[in-house]
Design an enzyme around this catalytic site. Structure first.
Site, PDB file in Angstrom:
ATOM      1  N   SER A 148       0.837  -1.189   0.000  1.00  0.00           N
ATOM      2  CA  SER A 148       0.000   0.000   0.000  1.00  0.00           C
ATOM      3  C   SER A 148       0.880   1.250   0.000  1.00  0.00           C
ATOM      4  CB  SER A 148      -0.934  -0.043   1.216  1.00  0.00           C
ATOM      5  OG  SER A 148      -1.851   1.025   1.185  1.00  0.00           O
ATOM      6  N   LYS A 166      -4.894   3.271  -3.552  1.00  0.00           N
ATOM      7  CA  LYS A 166      -4.329   2.606  -2.370  1.00  0.00           C
ATOM      8  C   LYS A 166      -5.348   2.509  -1.230  1.00  0.00           C
ATOM      9  CE  LYS A 166      -0.122   1.906  -3.966  1.00  0.00           C
ATOM     10  NZ  LYS A 166       0.329   0.541  -4.307  1.00  0.00           N
TER      11      LYS A 166
END
Length: 275
Positions: A148, A166
């Site tokens: 992420s 993300k």
């Protein structure tokens, strides 16, 4: 410094780890740490030259390596890559969703296609990999790791596309952890900070501002791909067998002061690019 400094060298012996976007950068660093700990490794990506070079590095650890050319946006190509991996190095125990795209762009100048490209690579690509890997992960009671970014939970200038992608990944990860826990499958995210020698650091920061960047990181250094690889090894190991649905931040504390420095340096990079 590889994870072998801290973990048993045979920790993942007999296990198979598949890394999307594994031809370079953080993802290759993650793959190398698993290989050093005895895992068979499969990697996929879009550039055969990068994949071949990465495979040579991974084989230097004495492990079995599978290479598949596949774009994560193409679910059929991913399914073929996963079947190739199963045939060559065994059923998947760990999936690392690392394939990503990024660039700096003011929201008002970001085209719909530019926004879609990042969402498709990062978010849709992670879903495609997750969905296609279910059968193997269900068989092995494996785990999924998503790469992420701090943009998922803190706004950063010129990163509206990345923030959306993300944040979607982290929420998808939590949904997968919630739903697939009953199958014995775990899911977690890793949030890297500024990682030395990566395309991301090169594209998103001004080299002239490196000292200032480091001074703004509480631990006073940039990270390494091995820093992320070690966190990945921990999360995939029995040591983390009761961890699922977690976002694990490994950024030296970079996001604690906020994104103001990133925003300033990113604007400088944009101006330099525009001449």
């Amino acid at each position: 410094m590889l994870a072998t400094q801290y973990f048993a060298k045979d920790l993942f012996k007999g296990k198979t780890v598949f890394v999307t976007g594994g031809g370079s950068g953080i993802n290759l660093g993650v793959a190398k740490n698993f290989a050093a700990l005895g895992a068979n490794v499969a990697i996929c990506g879009r550039t055969q030259e990068k994949l071949d070079a990465a495979a040579a590095e991974l084989r230097s650890f004495g492990t079995e390596v599978c290479v598949a050319s596949a774009d994560v946006r193409d679910s059929a190509a991913l399914e073929a890559a996963f079947e190739k991996s199963r045939a060559e190095v065994g059923a998947m125990d760990v999936l690392v969703c690392g394939a990503a795209g990024n660039f700096l762009a003011p929201a008002e100048k970001l085209s719909p296609n530019g926004f879609k490209a990042v969402v498709d690579i990062d978010l849709l690509g992670s879903f495609n990999a997750t969905h296609s890997a279910f059968e193997q992960l269900n068989e092995t009671k494996g785990s999924i790791l998503y790469i992420s970014a701090g943009m998922a939970y803190m706004p950063h200038a010129f990163q509206v596309h990345v923030g959306a992608a993300k944040a979607g990944i982290d929420m998808m990860m939590k949904n997968i952890a919630l739903e697939w826990g009953r199958f014995g499958i775990r899911a977690n995210s890793i949030v890297p900070g500024p990682i030395e020698g990566t395309e991301g650091l090169k594209r998103l920061s001004d080299p002239a501002e490196k000292a200032r960047l480091i001074s703004a990181v509480p631990l006073r250094r940039t990270g390494t791909a091995d820093d992320i690889g070690q966190v990945a090894a921990f999360l995939a190991s029995p040591l983390a067998s009761y961890m699922t649905g977690c976002v694990v931040v490994c950024d030296g504390g970079q996001n604690l002061p906020g994104s103001a420095l990133f925003n300033t340096t990113a604007e400088q990079v944009l101006r330099a690019q525009q001449g």
